[in-house]
Design an enzyme around this catalytic site. Structure first.
Site, PDB file in Angstrom:
ATOM      1  N   GLU A   1      -6.112  -8.039   0.100  1.00  9.62           N
ATOM      2  CA  GLU A   1      -6.797  -7.588   1.312  1.00  9.62           C
ATOM      3  C   GLU A   1      -8.224  -7.211   0.949  1.00  9.62           C
ATOM      4  OE1 GLU A   1      -5.030  -4.575   3.737  1.00  9.62           O
ATOM      5  OE2 GLU A   1      -2.984  -5.353   3.495  1.00  9.62           O
TER       6      GLU A   1
ATOM      7  N   GLU B   1       0.796  -1.229   0.000  1.00 10.89           N
ATOM      8  CA  GLU B   1       0.000   0.000   0.000  1.00 10.89           C
ATOM      9  C   GLU B   1       0.834   1.288   0.000  1.00 10.89           C
ATOM     10  OE1 GLU B   1      -3.155   0.034   2.872  1.00 10.89           O
ATOM     11  OE2 GLU B   1      -4.191  -1.659   1.926  1.00 10.89           O
TER      12      GLU B   1
END
Length: 396
Positions: free
Chosen positions: A320, A219
């Site tokens: 995720e 991320e």
């Protein structure tokens, strides 16, 4: 043992797809192949807060370690001092995810784990005069990977906490940094040294035999204009350094690690932009409707998930996702997890179906102390039907 993911179409009905065991099967010590029932699709869980603690996930465990009120691992170690912190974190590493957890994952048809780690696991990379992180985690990572390999699980190791923090004010980087300090050459170099070291460990230590993928950063900042150096420098150099480490060990190309980056949909630009070699490249997308621009209604969430294509770089794993909804509605009667289980089961099935149009999915997370199954696979709802891939679950 698997290192290779390759093209495949017959089982999935897609034009192209890839299966972990096409070239090398993953089997448990008793010979079980966990990918048979999933047609090769990845069905897994993240081991959140095992090696990169996110206090919001497990406030009680955080407090029991003496870290209550601290925002990140960096802050807790600063507070406790190195020796006391090492003891507290060792106790946590030895108890948060156990061999019994691994067995439970397998019993419910899961076949993959994603293990977030921080660069500080290679302890000589830490600036001892200015950085504060727990020490001694490697042996616990080794034990965990050995349990998972014995059980037949595929393993992705994810550089979740990068040097300098890849995003600001977020404990998943291991430090609550005011700015994202990762995007500088000297920080890239520290991350590259971590990746080389991790690659060497994976190939030389049999406990890591089912680690087939290494994610180079989790991320990054979702602004392509701000992370151009990551695409132009860090990504291509990550490929070069990982492959050089493998070549120095005379690893056959078929046994190379897959190198994973966030995909184009994540918002940090096209990861392939400056790559000259994408051999065994893989991609990660994170899909949280909780924070997406989607109308907040049950019909909208089901419809959005059913129609999700996530067509971007391939092969992609949705690394995720969860069942959580926006904070301002998550506990009202229309969205309460206790009184809306049928909806959450349907939404789970819709997301699973969509993500298996890609290579598969990894739920965030396995274990939490929130009293909320929307963030915890182990929490109960998702385990009500053993064999998560059966037709009952996947049909809305």
């Amino acid at each position: 043992m698997i290192r290779r993911l390759a093209a495949f179409s017959a089982l999935s009905g897609l034009a192209t797809a890839w299966l972990p065991e096409v070239n090398k099967k993953i089997t448990s010590t008793n010979g079980t192949n966990l990918f048979t029932s999933s047609n090769g699709k990845i069905r897994g869980v993240n081991l959140g807060s095992q090696f990169v603690f996110e206090p919001w996930i497990a406030e009680k465990a955080w407090s029991d370690m003496g870290c209550g009120g601290q925002k990140s691992e960096f802050d807790c170690v600063s507070r406790l001092g190195q020796a006391n912190a090492n003891s507290a974190f060792a106790s946590h590493w030895g108890s948060w995810i156990t061999q019994d957890d691994i067995a439970e994952m397998v019993s419910y048809g899961l076949n993959t784990i994603r293990v977030p780690v921080g660069y500080w696991m290679r302890e000589d990379l830490v600036y001892s005069d200015s950085e504060h992180f727990p020490q001694g985690g490697l042996q616990y990572l080794e034990n965990l990977c050995e349990w998972a390999s014995d059980a037949g699980l595929y393993i992705i190791i994810d550089l979740h906490g990068a040097p300098g923090a890849q995003t600001p004010q977020n404990p998943f980087t291991g430090q609550y940094a005011p700015i994202a300090g990762f995007y500088q050459d000297y920080q890239f170099e520290r991350a590259l040294k971590f990746l080389e070291w991790m690659t060497t460990n994976i190939h030389q230590n049999d406990k890591f035999r089912n680690v087939g993928m290494l994610e180079v950063v989790n991320e990054p900042v979702q602004d392509a204009g701000k992370v151009g150096s990551m695409r132009s420098s860090y990504y291509p150099n990550a490929f070069k350094r990982i492959r050089a480490a493998e070549q120095s060990l005379n690893i056959d190309r078929n046994n190379y690690l897959h190198i994973q980056m966030m995909d184009r949909l994540w918002g940090s630009g096209d990861p392939n932009e400056s790559l000259t070699d994408t051999y065994y490249a893989a991609y990660d997308d994170h899909r949280y409707l909780k924070w997406a621009s989607v109308a907040v209604s049950k019909d909208s969430y089901i419809s959005t998930s059913c129609s999700d294509q996530l067509n971007s770089n391939t092969p992609t794993i949705v690394g995720e996702w969860s069942l959580s909804v926006p904070d301002n509605v998550q506990w009202n009667s229309d969205w309460s997890p206790d009184s809306n289980k049928d909806f959450y089961k349907k939404w789970f099935a819709a997301q699973v179906t969509a993500y298996e149009r890609q290579q598969g999915w990894i739920f965030w997370t396995w274990k939490a102390q929130l009293g909320d199954y929307r963030w915890s696979y182990q929490g109960g709802l998702l385990l009500t039907r053993p064999g998560i891939g059966d037709q009952q679950v996947l049909t809305l």
